[in-house]
Design an enzyme around this catalytic site. Structure first.
Site, PDB file in Angstrom:
ATOM      1  N   GLY A   1       0.868  -1.181   0.000  1.00  0.00           N
ATOM      2  CA  GLY A   1       0.000   0.000   0.000  1.00  0.00           C
ATOM      3  C   GLY A   1       0.895   1.218   0.000  1.00  0.00           C
ATOM      4  O   GLY A   1       1.899   1.235  -0.718  1.00  0.00           O
TER       5      GLY A   1
ATOM      6  N   SER B   1       5.758  -5.455  -1.218  1.00  0.00           N
ATOM      7  CA  SER B   1       5.773  -4.049  -1.650  1.00  0.00           C
ATOM      8  C   SER B   1       6.117  -3.104  -0.480  1.00  0.00           C
ATOM      9  O   SER B   1       7.247  -3.144  -0.003  1.00  0.00           O
ATOM     10  CB  SER B   1       4.425  -3.723  -2.303  1.00  0.00           C
ATOM     11  OG  SER B   1       4.476  -2.524  -3.001  1.00  0.00           O
ATOM     12  N   ALA B   2       5.201  -2.313   0.013  1.00  0.00           N
ATOM     13  CA  ALA B   2       5.509  -1.427   1.152  1.00  0.00           C
ATOM     14  C   ALA B   2       6.006  -2.223   2.356  1.00  0.00           C
ATOM     15  O   ALA B   2       6.874  -1.769   3.104  1.00  0.00           O
ATOM     16  CB  ALA B   2       4.270  -0.612   1.534  1.00  0.00           C
TER      17      ALA B   2
ATOM     18  N   HIS C   1       8.723  -3.158  -7.115  1.00  0.00           N
ATOM     19  CA  HIS C   1       8.093  -2.795  -8.409  1.00  0.00           C
ATOM     20  C   HIS C   1       9.139  -2.145  -9.326  1.00  0.00           C
ATOM     21  O   HIS C   1       8.800  -1.213 -10.068  1.00  0.00           O
ATOM     22  CB  HIS C   1       6.944  -1.790  -8.225  1.00  0.00           C
ATOM     23  CG  HIS C   1       5.792  -2.266  -7.397  1.00  0.00           C
ATOM     24  ND1 HIS C   1       4.710  -2.935  -7.924  1.00  0.00           N
ATOM     25  CD2 HIS C   1       5.532  -2.167  -6.065  1.00  0.00           C
ATOM     26  CE1 HIS C   1       3.834  -3.199  -6.958  1.00  0.00           C
ATOM     27  NE2 HIS C   1       4.312  -2.754  -5.817  1.00  0.00           N
TER      28      HIS C   1
ATOM     29  N   GLU D   1       8.753  -6.639 -10.589  1.00  0.00           N
ATOM     30  CA  GLU D   1       7.533  -7.380 -10.270  1.00  0.00           C
ATOM     31  C   GLU D   1       7.727  -8.840 -10.684  1.00  0.00           C
ATOM     32  O   GLU D   1       8.222  -9.123 -11.775  1.00  0.00           O
ATOM     33  CB  GLU D   1       6.335  -6.763 -10.986  1.00  0.00           C
ATOM     34  CG  GLU D   1       6.040  -5.357 -10.469  1.00  0.00           C
ATOM     35  CD  GLU D   1       4.756  -4.758 -11.016  1.00  0.00           C
ATOM     36  OE1 GLU D   1       4.143  -5.350 -11.929  1.00  0.00           O
ATOM     37  OE2 GLU D   1       4.363  -3.678 -10.514  1.00  0.00           O
TER      38      GLU D   1
END
Lengths: 240, 240
Positions: free
Chosen positions: A89, A122-123, A159, A195
């Protein structure tokens, strides 16, 4: 050090479902000993909906999910956790909430001292590193520091995106942004995780997993490419 | 209030030279009264090279350039400036340096009280707004605050980029990022300035200039599109 980390670049890969591209890696990582995973949904605004998504997915892999946002005492929840998963997020929102709830030090202790398995996507991968200085996210809130949990001595750019030679957009490319970071003094190396790729850290061994190459940026050196399966354990010692 | 601002989305447009696409706007904005422009090169690492680029360009338009990084006393340089131009680069680095040199309050005073013309491009446009919460840049350094100079009561997203329907990349789109910002409380509206567009603020009048539309995001409302030439003065009063 008996740390165990699974640091995933992205939660969803194009054309697939939530955590689908890495579900085998997750099953292997948590294994059969882990029964319950403590989920941290702080990076998204709707934490109930986010927890449901994570709960449904991990349940399909055989794990129960407790969410830290449902706990009366988040620090206590971390102290009791068998395994931790921090979802993606907005990285600024996530790190600010981790500080607000006094979880940064607590998670670090649990993972590095007690060997509690940590998964991030991700985050959640960004905050596992030295700092969030190499996130791609918009700085929508102001955290008390950019220093993160520090489970590894380097940074990650999740990413990671190659330069599009046909683009007419004049904003900085991802590589230019990371180069700007390395213009600053005492900045650790940055692993660009495309990714589809993820990093498995077991003790002092680091292995690149997934289906895409990773690009490594070290201050004052040319970037280098690394294929899935590569042993990147040198990142734990030569981080700067 | 006799403020005068020219807030440019991007320093260079695809296929053109530095500030080429907005050079007529610059000439019209500074006019014939301004002889010397104080340049702020803090957003890039090589401030000498950056100053030379800006100096050469502005000289070709008839203006002499003094750079704040060459001044013995930066605050004094701002106090004496006839006009100010803050160039693009990394917004975090720029804002941190402005705070380090105590220039945030001083520039605000000069522009809003004394009517000194202010031009910004990219990061220099970001710092002219309420905050840098809607920059696209990587947070390579930690500024003491995300609050910016506050010459207008709204935020800008420079280099605004439309969603590419063919992209397979799963990072958030620009619109999703700004929507995440508006999930936070008390966040001002955000004007997405596409490359090629700029904003002229004269007193209480705001006009969109350039060749591309701008996209306006207001918390809790549908985004709206605005064509070049639009009067956007309502942004100064209905900012939230």
């Amino acid at each position: 050090m008996n740390r165990r980390l699974l640091l995933v670049s992205n939660s969803t890969l194009y054309g697939g479902g939530y955590l689908q591209h890495c579900q085998n890696n997750i099953s292997q990582f948590f294994g059969k000993q882990v029964k319950r995973v403590l989920f941290v949904p702080y990076a998204l605004h709707d934490q109930d909906a986010y927890t449901k998504t994570a709960r449904d997915k991990l349940k399909s892999l055989g794990y129960e999910v407790d969410s830290v946002h449902e706990a009366a005492d988040p620090v206590e929840a971390v102290r009791k956790a068998e395994a931790i998963f921090i979802g993606g997020g907005n990285t600024f929102r996530l790190l600010k909430a981790l500080y607000d709830d006094n979880l940064v030090t607590e998670i670090k202790k649990r993972v590095l001292q007690d060997g509690v398995p940590y998964m991030g996507s991700s985050a959640g991968t960004n905050v596992a590193t030295v700092s969030i200085n190499t996130t791609n996210d918009m700085p929508i809130v102001y955290p008390p520091s950019f220093s993160a949990i520090g489970l590894v001595p380097f940074n990650i750019n999740p990413h990671y995106l190659d330069t599009d030679p046909n683009s007419r957009h004049m904003g900085e490319t991802r590589e230019q942004r990371i180069t700007q970071y390395h213009e600053e003094l005492n900045t650790p190396c940055v692993l660009g995780l495309r990714e589809g790729s993820m990093l498995l850290v077991e003790g002092n061994t680091v292995t690149l997993l997934g289906t895409t190459n990773a690009r490594l940026f070290q201050r004052g050196k040319e970037p280098s490419e690394h294929v899935p399966g590569s042993d990147l354990s040198f990142l734990l010692t030569d981080a700067q």
